[in-house]
Design an enzyme around this catalytic site. Structure first.
Site, PDB file in Angstrom:
ATOM      1  N   SER A 286       6.990   1.681   0.959  1.00 18.81           N
ATOM      2  CA  SER A 286       5.812   1.617   1.815  1.00 18.81           C
ATOM      3  C   SER A 286       6.168   1.935   3.264  1.00 18.81           C
ATOM      4  O   SER A 286       6.571   3.052   3.568  1.00 18.81           O
ATOM      5  CB  SER A 286       5.152   0.243   1.666  1.00 18.81           C
ATOM      6  OG  SER A 286       3.881   0.228   2.261  1.00 18.81           O
ATOM      7  N   ASP A 309       6.534   4.858  -2.826  1.00 16.56           N
ATOM      8  CA  ASP A 309       5.144   4.702  -2.399  1.00 16.56           C
ATOM      9  C   ASP A 309       5.036   4.690  -0.874  1.00 16.56           C
ATOM     10  O   ASP A 309       4.471   3.764  -0.274  1.00 16.56           O
ATOM     11  CB  ASP A 309       4.559   3.416  -2.991  1.00 16.56           C
ATOM     12  CG  ASP A 309       3.254   3.676  -3.739  1.00 16.56           C
ATOM     13  OD1 ASP A 309       2.897   4.853  -3.948  1.00 16.56           O
ATOM     14  OD2 ASP A 309       2.586   2.696  -4.120  1.00 16.56           O
ATOM     15  N   HIS A 364       0.635  -0.489  -5.843  1.00 19.86           N
ATOM     16  CA  HIS A 364       1.570  -0.478  -4.711  1.00 19.86           C
ATOM     17  C   HIS A 364       2.606  -1.597  -4.824  1.00 19.86           C
ATOM     18  O   HIS A 364       3.761  -1.423  -4.429  1.00 19.86           O
ATOM     19  CB  HIS A 364       0.778  -0.620  -3.415  1.00 19.86           C
ATOM     20  CG  HIS A 364       1.564  -0.299  -2.173  1.00 19.86           C
ATOM     21  ND1 HIS A 364       2.272   0.876  -2.009  1.00 19.86           N
ATOM     22  CD2 HIS A 364       1.754  -1.006  -1.028  1.00 19.86           C
ATOM     23  CE1 HIS A 364       2.854   0.892  -0.821  1.00 19.86           C
ATOM     24  NE2 HIS A 364       2.556  -0.243  -0.204  1.00 19.86           N
TER      25      HIS A 364
END
Length: 442
Positions: A286, A309, A364
């Site tokens: 992330s 991600d 996620h």
């Protein structure tokens, strides 16, 4: 959820999910009445849910290393191949209550209530790595620096880090001090007599009696504040912190004296000349995925990067042409959106390997450890689990990562058996992305 445990009384809780938009990444609350049944958790009530152990040939040890007690210093969890031992001490997954408080603040929950719930569900959860175990000298190990996501901290990706260490890597999971972690700490010098605070837990005892903890919690956007301005500043600091951690590993490898601010029985000198510092990768999830890109731009010692991600908003696109190392984007199916994928695609190159795969049925939060520690009902309600078995999802991610690292770190291993995964060749993978990008955008 699987199994049966005690019932936590019916409570009004905030359930959160990631909000995706072109303006950035936000964690927004959704009010729900939730009868929280703590069933099938790993906190001593049921052993069916736990962080998976490494599958590689090495047993894994871990220790914490803080170099420099001030906020400008470096703090990371170090995972490494260790000597085998009977009944090793396993560290707590969440080291102390301040981290629960930080998670509560990040999720906009009441600290007192959330601490009770988090502590009940996760308070006894252990990381499957031997705490301060003796290092296992076995040639030179390649190195990975790992960067956590927004609102996380250094221990929340232990399943990934343990697996990599079991496969023969030394992994440093950095805890960022840019106010993007839900909680972290450093030390300040204690000057007033008789007022010193006790440390929150034994593993955080400093070597000097003259130091006391100073906690730093997640900082939310201020009203009217531009998200890019804050996140761009943070991603640059994050990259500097990763590079600083790498420099410390260089010092340890060369035999220089490195003082750990934390009291520790682990002997850093046993790691002298144990690292293959020509084979270094950067990895993150992330916001940590954006940190991967920033690190590749700032430090050529990183030979390749793996972005899980990735959230691309924090980055200056002007840096993209200067990045010459291979990059592997491993995405979840449910998180990505057009604008974010377009920014990833701007890193495509005709001559430098830039690969992308998407894992079907993932969300996620399929990459952090939470996905293993909640049953199906709570996990899906809180968007911590996708439709795919989390063990299958992370196994695919780890194997694809290892194959990619073998290719671009020139490793003499058997990870090439998983080369097809890099191209998305598996029933649970999508080559590239599941997001349809308008031709005009390309």
């Amino acid at each position: 959820m699987s199994g049966v445990g005690r019932l936590v009384p019916l409570t009004l809780l905030k359930i959160h999910e990631w909000s995706r938009s072109s303006s950035g990444l936000k964690y927004i609350p959704k009010w729900k009445w939730l009868a929280v049944c703590a069933m099938g958790n790993s906190s001593g009530h049921n052993n069916t849910l736990s962080i998976p152990s490494g599958k590689g040939p090495h047993q894994v040890g871990c220790t914490d290393l803080m170099v420099g007690h001030k906020v400008q210093g470096s703090f990371f969890r170090l995972y490494y191949p260790c000597q085998a031992s009977d009944n090793p001490q396993l560290p707590d997954w969440v080291p102390c209550r301040e981290y629960f408080n930080g998670l509560a603040d990040f999720m906009k929950m009441n600290r007192t209530l959330s601490e009770k719930i988090f502590n009940y569900l996760f308070g006894s959860c252990k990381i499957p790595a031997a705490w301060n175990a003796s290092f296992k000298p076995d040639g030179k190990y390649p190195v990975i620096i790992f960067s956590h996501g927004l609102g996380a901290f250094r221990t929340l990706y232990s399943a990934i880090c343990v697996e990599l260490a079991s496969q023969g890597f030394i992994v440093a999971a950095v805890e960022h001090r840019d106010e993007s972690a839900s909680a972290t700490f450093y030390f300040r010098e204690h000057t007033e007599s008789g007022t010193k605070k006790h440390v929150s837990c034994e593993i955080f005892k400093p070597v000097s009696e003259n130091l006391e903890e100073e906690w730093m919690y997640y900082r939310a956007l201020k009203p009217g504040e531009k998200e890019f301005s804050l996140r761009n500043k943070q991603v640059k600091q994050r990259a500097d912190e990763c590079i600083r951690a790498l420099k410390i590993l260089f010092d340890i490898n060369s035999g220089k004296s490195v003082e750990n601010v934390l009291q520790s029985v682990f002997d850093l000198s046993t790691m002298e000349n144990s690292m293959d510092l020509c084979r270094i990768a950067i990895m993150g999830h992330s916001f940590g995925g954006a940190t991967v890109i920033e690190c590749l731009c700032k430090e050529v010692k990183f030979k390749c990067g793996v972005a899980l991600d990735a959230w691309m908003l924090p980055l200056d696109e002007e840096i993209f042409p200067s990045i010459k190392q291979p990059i592997f984007f491993i995405n979840s199916e449910k998180f990505q959106w057009i604008g974010n994928i377009i920014r990833m695609k701007k890193l495509d190159s005709a001559v430098i390997p830039r690969k992308m795969i998407t894992i079907k049925g993932t969300v996620h939060q399929s990459f952090p450890d939470f996905t293993f520690l909640t049953g199906n009902w709570i996990g899906r309600l809180m968007n911590l689990k996708g439709e795919i078995d989390p063990y299958i999802a992370l196994d695919l991610s780890n194997k694809a990562t290892l194959a990619f690292l073998q290719q671009h770190l020139a490793l003499d291993r058997n990870f090439n058996q998983w080369d097809p995964l890099i191209d998305g060749k598996d029933v649970n993978l999508i080559p590239g992305t599941n997001i349809t990008i308008p031709q005009a955008s390309i």
